[in-house]
Design an enzyme around this catalytic site. Structure first.
Site, PDB file in Angstrom:
ATOM      1  N   ASP A   1     -13.385  10.684   2.152  1.00  0.00           N
ATOM      2  CA  ASP A   1     -12.838   9.739   1.179  1.00  0.00           C
ATOM      3  C   ASP A   1     -12.497  10.518  -0.090  1.00  0.00           C
ATOM      4  OD1 ASP A   1     -12.681   6.627   0.520  1.00  0.00           O
ATOM      5  OD2 ASP A   1     -13.399   7.695  -1.263  1.00  0.00           O
TER       6      ASP A   1
ATOM      7  N   ASP B   1      -7.127   6.199   0.822  1.00  0.00           N
ATOM      8  CA  ASP B   1      -7.635   7.539   0.508  1.00  0.00           C
ATOM      9  C   ASP B   1      -8.632   8.023   1.547  1.00  0.00           C
ATOM     10  OD1 ASP B   1      -9.664   5.820  -0.002  1.00  0.00           O
ATOM     11  OD2 ASP B   1      -9.926   6.360  -2.129  1.00  0.00           O
TER      12      ASP B   1
END
Length: 547
Positions: free
Chosen positions: A423, A466
């Site tokens: 992430d 993301d």
């Protein structure tokens, strides 16, 4: 039929002059020793027997057949000189019987032949009969019986040595052309079986019917296979005409919805050809005349259709036009000629065979173009499929495999595999401060650098937003992948993304074989990693503030 006869009469001299010039190019003969018998034709009934008297004089045998007698006197000058009697113009003859008597009325030689005769022919693909007589005056009486003729039969004689040389080119044309047609007929038959299209099926029928007709009319079938059914030298053309019209209509894509006039014209032509077929079936003497008229009709339709479609811009029609124009020109000579003046060993059948062979060979242009089209379409479709797969399996922004590709990859992971969920940190900050274009650049750079650093140790997937996932078939690669993550972040910070960062979590197939649980474990550990990082950052910030 009178209309066709008038056409033949009007065109005869013009077409035969062309044909004569062609034959002069084909026949390397420095001298012609052939001599036409100067005599008279008589029509008789089917019961006539030699040497009965004949009285009904005619100019030439009727094209629609019957029984005829030819009488002529001739002189043999040289002794011990073998001679040959044959017919010029055509070889479609049912049965003939030559009788030669000397000046005293004694029968000195006789021989028979023809498609219907089972007498062995001494010359392949020829009706020639050899004889040798002492010098003197003789009379030839020839009985000729045939259901129909393709051209006017005319007896002539030649020296044996010259005859053997003169027939070579005609035999060459016949054998080579029939060989080409038979080979291509087999080829198109295979295409028809594989592709199951009307175009190939009808063209196969057209070729094979012409092979049967030519093989019989040029005595190959009777001589080699002892098949003496005379109507094979005519009836197959009636079927080939119908097949060719359907072929041309299918090849040029003439449909009622797109070309109603050409489609209806084709239907009319097929009705007429069907009527000609019935005429031939119920009146055997009109088989070849019906076929001849049908050939002219089907060539005319094919030429009109090709010209119209070429005018519309059809590329197939352009190539086909070359074939049909050649077919039309040579074929018109064949169906218009009845007496080939000055030509003895080239028959009307040879001209027709050349027309069909040239057309079949030139159709290869059309076939080659169609195959090229098919290949181009195939390549285009493959590119489209590859593009579709690329879109379906890859993220449009980063070019990395997407969630769908990840699901497929998870099904193929073995028991030593591992999965890493990543992430990216601060993506929202870059989007808010610098706009989404800067955030997209951040994602693209991370994907490119990380994928390069991973090499063969793992595959990077973009889950969305993301989030990224790395799959690897070896748990032992974990350290290398961690190093790749660190190196990627360092590279990004040096390239202007100073606040770039990544939180990640790792799970192993040894922990669970369930794909969803594998992701869930890695995702949970990634958030633990992110919380630790956030706490560390918070403590570091508190320390700075207190100072």
């Amino acid at each position: 039929m009178r209309f066709l006869s008038s056409i033949r009469a009007g065109k005869r001299h013009y077409l035969e002059n062309i044909l004569f010039c062609l034959c002069l190019l084909l026949l390397p003969l420095t001298a012609f020793s052939q001599q036409v018998f100067e005599g008279k034709w008589y029509q008789v009934d089917s019961t006539w027997k030699f040497p009965e008297a004949v009285t009904k004089h005619i100019d030439a045998p009727v094209i629609t057949g019957g029984s005829f007698v030819f009488k002529a006197r001739f002189d043999v000058v040289e002794s011990n000189q073998p001679q040959v009697i044959d017919f010029k113009n055509a070889s479609v003859l049912g049965y003939f019987h030559h009788y030669i008597i000397d000046s005293s009325g004694k029968l000195v030689a006789e021989f028979d032949g023809g498609i219907e005769s089972k007498t062995t022919s001494p010359f392949f693909m020829r009706h020639g009969r050899e004889f040798e007589l002492p010098p003197g005056n003789y009379q030839l009486t020839t009985l000729l019986t045939s259901p129909y003729f393709i051209a006017e039969p005319q007896p002539y004689w030649d020296s044996l040595s010259h005859y053997r040389q003169a027939i070579k080119w005609g035999n060459f044309i016949g054998l080579v052309s029939i060989g080409i047609l038979f080979s291509l007929g087999v080829y198109y038959a295979i295409l028809a079986y594989v592709r199951k299209r009307t175009t190939e099926i009808m063209y196969t029928i057209f070729i094979l019917m012409n092979v049967i007709f030519s093989g019989t009319s040029m005595l190959i079938t009777p001589d080699l296979f002892s098949i003496h059914w005379f109507y094979l030298a005519g009836a197959p053309l009636l079927l080939s005409n119908i097949a060719y019209v359907i072929f041309a209509k299918s090849l040029l894509q003439i449909r009622l919805s797109t070309h109603p006039k050409l489609y209806r014209l084709a239907q009319l032509v097929l009705i007429i050809l069907g009527a000609l077929l019935l005429i031939g079936l119920f009146n055997n003497h009109w088989v070849l005349e019906s076929a001849r008229f049908g050939v002219g009709l089907m060539m005319s339709y094919a030429l009109i259709a090709a010209l119209y479609r070429a005018y519309e811009g059809s590329k197939v029609a352009y190539f086909y036009l070359v074939a049909i124009v050649t077919f039309f020109v040579i074929g018109s000579i064949a169906i218009s000629s009845s007496d080939l003046d000055g030509i003895y060993t080239i028959y009307v059948e040879h001209i027709g065979l050349l027309a069909v062979t040239a057309e079949v060979l030139l159709i290869g242009l059309v076939l080659g173009y169609q195959f090229a089209q098919i290949y181009q379409e195939k390549e285009h479709n493959l590119r489209m499929v590859e593009h579709s797969l690329q879109i379906a399996h890859h993220d449009s922004l980063t070019g990395m495999p997407n969630r769908y590709a990840l699901d497929i990859a998870l099904e193929k992971l073995d028991k030593n595999a591992m999965l890493i969920v990543l992430d990216m940190d601060n993506l929202k900050m870059y989007n808010d401060l610098f706009g989404h274009k800067k955030g997209d650049e951040m994602l693209q750079m991370f994907a490119q650098v990380m994928s390069t650093k991973l090499g063969s140790y793992g595959v990077l997937h973009r889950m969305g937003g993301d989030e990224f996932v790395v799959t690897s078939n070896e748990a032992s690669f974990a350290e290398h992948i961690k190093n790749s993550i660190s190196e990627t972040i360092d590279a990004m910070r040096k390239s202007g993304f100073e606040d770039a960062g990544v939180s990640f979590g790792i799970s192993f197939m040894t922990e669970t074989e369930d794909a969803e649980k594998l992701i869930s474990l890695a995702d949970e550990r990634m958030y633990q990693h992110k919380r630790r990082a956030d706490n560390k950052l918070y403590r570091h910030k508190r320390r700075d503030d207190s100072v």
